[in-house]
Design a protein around this motif. Structure first.
Motif, PDB file in Angstrom:
ATOM      1  N   PRO A 329       0.832  -1.206   0.000  1.00 20.45           N
ATOM      2  CA  PRO A 329       0.000   0.000   0.000  1.00 20.45           C
ATOM      3  C   PRO A 329       0.866   1.255   0.000  1.00 20.45           C
ATOM      4  O   PRO A 329       1.862   1.343   0.737  1.00 20.45           O
ATOM      5  N   ALA A 330       0.469   2.188  -0.830  1.00 16.81           N
ATOM      6  CA  ALA A 330       1.269   3.408  -0.953  1.00 16.81           C
ATOM      7  C   ALA A 330       0.404   4.547  -1.432  1.00 16.81           C
ATOM      8  O   ALA A 330      -0.618   4.350  -2.099  1.00 16.81           O
ATOM      9  N   THR A 331       0.811   5.762  -1.068  1.00 16.03           N
ATOM     10  CA  THR A 331       0.228   6.948  -1.671  1.00 16.03           C
ATOM     11  C   THR A 331       0.913   7.163  -3.022  1.00 16.03           C
ATOM     12  O   THR A 331       1.935   6.516  -3.330  1.00 16.03           O
ATOM     13  N   SER A 332       0.403   8.073  -3.791  1.00 16.46           N
ATOM     14  CA  SER A 332       1.025   8.312  -5.096  1.00 16.46           C
ATOM     15  C   SER A 332       0.968   9.791  -5.454  1.00 16.46           C
ATOM     16  O   SER A 332       0.019  10.503  -5.095  1.00 16.46           O
ATOM     17  N   VAL A 333       1.964  10.222  -6.168  1.00 16.91           N
ATOM     18  CA  VAL A 333       2.068  11.606  -6.625  1.00 16.91           C
ATOM     19  C   VAL A 333       2.631  11.567  -8.039  1.00 16.91           C
ATOM     20  O   VAL A 333       3.596  10.832  -8.312  1.00 16.91           O
ATOM     21  N   LEU A 338       5.479  20.331 -19.258  1.00 19.24           N
ATOM     22  CA  LEU A 338       5.955  20.332 -20.628  1.00 19.24           C
ATOM     23  C   LEU A 338       7.446  20.019 -20.727  1.00 19.24           C
ATOM     24  O   LEU A 338       7.972  19.832 -21.839  1.00 19.24           O
ATOM     25  N   SER A 339       8.130  19.989 -19.553  1.00 22.85           N
ATOM     26  CA  SER A 339       9.555  19.614 -19.540  1.00 22.85           C
ATOM     27  C   SER A 339       9.834  18.848 -18.249  1.00 22.85           C
ATOM     28  O   SER A 339       8.969  18.721 -17.369  1.00 22.85           O
ATOM     29  N   ALA A 340      11.073  18.378 -18.150  1.00 19.40           N
ATOM     30  CA  ALA A 340      11.454  17.605 -16.962  1.00 19.40           C
ATOM     31  C   ALA A 340      11.568  18.494 -15.736  1.00 19.40           C
ATOM     32  O   ALA A 340      11.853  18.020 -14.631  1.00 19.40           O
ATOM     33  N   SER A 341      11.334  19.772 -15.921  1.00 16.10           N
ATOM     34  CA  SER A 341      11.280  20.663 -14.768  1.00 16.10           C
ATOM     35  C   SER A 341       9.936  20.541 -14.089  1.00 16.10           C
ATOM     36  O   SER A 341       9.787  20.904 -12.924  1.00 16.10           O
ATOM     37  N   TYR A 342       8.981  20.003 -14.831  1.00 10.92           N
ATOM     38  CA  TYR A 342       7.623  19.846 -14.317  1.00 10.92           C
ATOM     39  C   TYR A 342       7.103  21.193 -13.797  1.00 10.92           C
ATOM     40  O   TYR A 342       7.844  22.094 -13.475  1.00 10.92           O
ATOM     41  N   ASP A 343       5.802  21.281 -13.761  1.00 11.21           N
ATOM     42  CA  ASP A 343       5.228  22.484 -13.186  1.00 11.21           C
ATOM     43  C   ASP A 343       3.845  22.222 -12.596  1.00 11.21           C
ATOM     44  O   ASP A 343       3.169  23.135 -12.150  1.00 11.21           O
ATOM     45  N   SER A 344       3.445  20.928 -12.632  1.00  7.29           N
ATOM     46  CA  SER A 344       2.140  20.573 -12.071  1.00  7.29           C
ATOM     47  C   SER A 344       2.266  19.279 -11.268  1.00  7.29           C
ATOM     48  O   SER A 344       3.189  18.471 -11.495  1.00  7.29           O
ATOM     49  N   THR A 345       1.342  19.105 -10.338  1.00  9.26           N
ATOM     50  CA  THR A 345       1.368  17.940  -9.459  1.00  9.26           C
ATOM     51  C   THR A 345      -0.063  17.430  -9.280  1.00  9.26           C
ATOM     52  O   THR A 345      -0.998  18.217  -9.138  1.00  9.26           O
ATOM     53  N   GLN A 346      -0.188  16.088  -9.258  1.00 12.37           N
ATOM     54  CA  GLN A 346      -1.454  15.442  -8.961  1.00 12.37           C
ATOM     55  C   GLN A 346      -1.168  14.347  -7.946  1.00 12.37           C
ATOM     56  O   GLN A 346      -0.222  13.567  -8.133  1.00 12.37           O
ATOM     57  N   ALA A 347      -1.939  14.291  -6.849  1.00 10.36           N
ATOM     58  CA  ALA A 347      -1.630  13.358  -5.765  1.00 10.36           C
ATOM     59  C   ALA A 347      -2.836  12.547  -5.364  1.00 10.36           C
ATOM     60  O   ALA A 347      -3.990  12.979  -5.528  1.00 10.36           O
ATOM     61  N   ASP A 348      -2.560  11.344  -4.799  1.00  9.68           N
ATOM     62  CA  ASP A 348      -3.587  10.509  -4.180  1.00  9.68           C
ATOM     63  C   ASP A 348      -3.033  10.085  -2.824  1.00  9.68           C
ATOM     64  O   ASP A 348      -2.025   9.372  -2.750  1.00  9.68           O
ATOM     65  N   THR A 349      -3.665  10.536  -1.773  1.00 11.20           N
ATOM     66  CA  THR A 349      -3.129  10.288  -0.416  1.00 11.20           C
ATOM     67  C   THR A 349      -3.598   8.965   0.169  1.00 11.20           C
ATOM     68  O   THR A 349      -3.260   8.637   1.306  1.00 11.20           O
ATOM     69  N   ASN A 350      -4.368   8.223  -0.604  1.00 13.73           N
ATOM     70  CA  ASN A 350      -4.833   6.931  -0.098  1.00 13.73           C
ATOM     71  C   ASN A 350      -3.744   5.869  -0.214  1.00 13.73           C
ATOM     72  O   ASN A 350      -3.009   5.814  -1.214  1.00 13.73           O
ATOM     73  N   LEU A 351      -3.617   5.035   0.845  1.00 14.54           N
ATOM     74  CA  LEU A 351      -2.668   3.928   0.824  1.00 14.54           C
ATOM     75  C   LEU A 351      -3.324   2.733   0.136  1.00 14.54           C
ATOM     76  O   LEU A 351      -4.146   2.014   0.712  1.00 14.54           O
ATOM     77  N   VAL A 352      -3.000   2.577  -1.163  1.00 13.45           N
ATOM     78  CA  VAL A 352      -3.608   1.495  -1.956  1.00 13.45           C
ATOM     79  C   VAL A 352      -2.526   0.819  -2.782  1.00 13.45           C
ATOM     80  O   VAL A 352      -1.406   1.337  -2.902  1.00 13.45           O
TER      81      VAL A 352
END
Length: 360
Positions: A329-333, A338-352
């Protein structure tokens, strides 16, 4: 009155005899008694003084620590052989004495001052004993209150097996014992003897030679986790321990144990996982002899995160859906851009273990 010639002769003879007697008495009256054969026998607390006089006399003995005397003993019996027992004297002490005798006609003789010494029956008294040790020798110095020889019996037990002697009669003594073993307990007893064979023997005592050898480290074992290291090791004698450690051989942290022990455990924690650390051990015995190890290293455990599998990405013209599994079980992010610098984040705090993330 006229006497016959015979009577006259007897009278004259009697007068002459009387004159001779008076002369003899006169000569006796001025003759002083003669003291002879003075003999003194001493013990530690008494003295017997015996002597003769050539005529019957009384006798008086004055005695004391000085020529002022202060004590006396006397006999009013007329005799030619005299003996006095003087007791309650101090041991090994010089006394002065003087003899006075008087005959029946009060003719007196006073002897010059003389001395006697009471016996010494006490062994020499030992004081100021000092022992200076090295790793292979011991020097014993001490004093005695009278000149004495000295003997030291010594060995690894109170049975002793070695002897060192000084036959000089001195009051300041020094005895050197050499070829001794390092850091070893030795037993000893002193015997001192004065010129009259009076002895003093001390009770068993001990000294320890110096420890100049540092502790030896053995059986080093290092057990690590991702955030700690436990070091166990032995020393061949009781010792304190210090570990200096850090990311380089310059070290920057220290952990210590001030207990003098032979089995050591040192725990270093709050470490980084999967990281090499440098360290050195320092151990010191009770004599401050130190052993410092050379630089060594250990690696903390690398504990991996959850393992990702079965990654599937489904896209449309305006979205992306990512599905994947983890082996625990783990959370995920997801960081994206548009580049490897990234500029956005999406997360799931559930341990699944089955994960779905939609980017739109």
């Amino acid at each position: 009155m006229i006497f016959s010639k015979s009577i006259q002769t007897h009278f004259i003879s009697g007068i002459l005899t009387l004159l001779v007697g008076i002369s003899a008495i006169g000569n006796s009256a001025i003759a002083q008694p003669v003291v002879s054969n003075v003999d003194i026998v001493t013990t530690d607390s008494s003295a017997t003084i015996a002597f003769d006089t050539d005529v019957a006399t009384t006798a008086l003995i004055d005695y004391g620590l000085t020529t002022g005397y202060g004590s006396k003993d006397s006999s009013i019996v007329f005799a030619t052989s005299h003996s006095f027992l003087i007791d309650s004297l101090a041991e090994n002490t010089l006394y002065h004495f003087q003899i006075t005798v008087d005959d029946v006609l009060l003719n007196q003789t006073v002897t010059p001052d003389s001395t006697f010494m009471t016996n010494d029956v006490t062994g020499p008294q030992i004081s100021n004993l000092m022992i200076v040790t090295t790793d292979s020798s011991a020097t014993l110095t001490f004093d005695t209150d009278e000149p004495a020889t000295s003997v030291i019996d010594w060995g690894l037990s109170a049975a002793y097996d070695s002897t060192q002697a000084d036959t000089n009669l001195v009051t300041s003594h020094s005895i050197v014992l050499d070829s001794l073993a390092e850091n070893t307990l030795y037993h000893f007893a002193l015997t001192v003897e004065d010129s009259l064979s009076n002895q003093t023997i001390t009770a068993d005592s001990t000294f320890r030679t110096d420890d100049v050898t540092a502790p030896v480290i053995s059986n080093l074992v290092i057990v690590t986790t991702d955030s700690s290291a436990t070091l166990t090791f032995d020393t061949d004698e009781p010792a304190t321990s210090v570990i200096d450690y850090g990311l380089t051989a310059a070290y920057d942290s220290t952990q210590s144990d001030t207990n003098l022990v032979t089995s050591h455990t040192v725990v270093v924690d709050s470490l980084l996982s999967g990281t090499e650390y440098h360290f050195a051990l320092t151990v010191a015995d009770s004599s401050a002899n130190q052993t410092v190890t050379s630089d060594s290293t250990f690696m903390t455990d690398d504990v991996p995160g959850p393992q990702i599998s079965n990654l599937i990405i489904v896209t449309t013209d305006s979205s992306a859906t990512l599905t994947f599994d983890t082996d625990e079980p783990a959370t995920s992010v997801i960081d994206w851009g548009l580049s490897a610098s990234y500029d956005s984040t999406q997360a799931d705090t559930n341990l699944v273990t089955s994960h779905t993330i939609v980017l739109d």
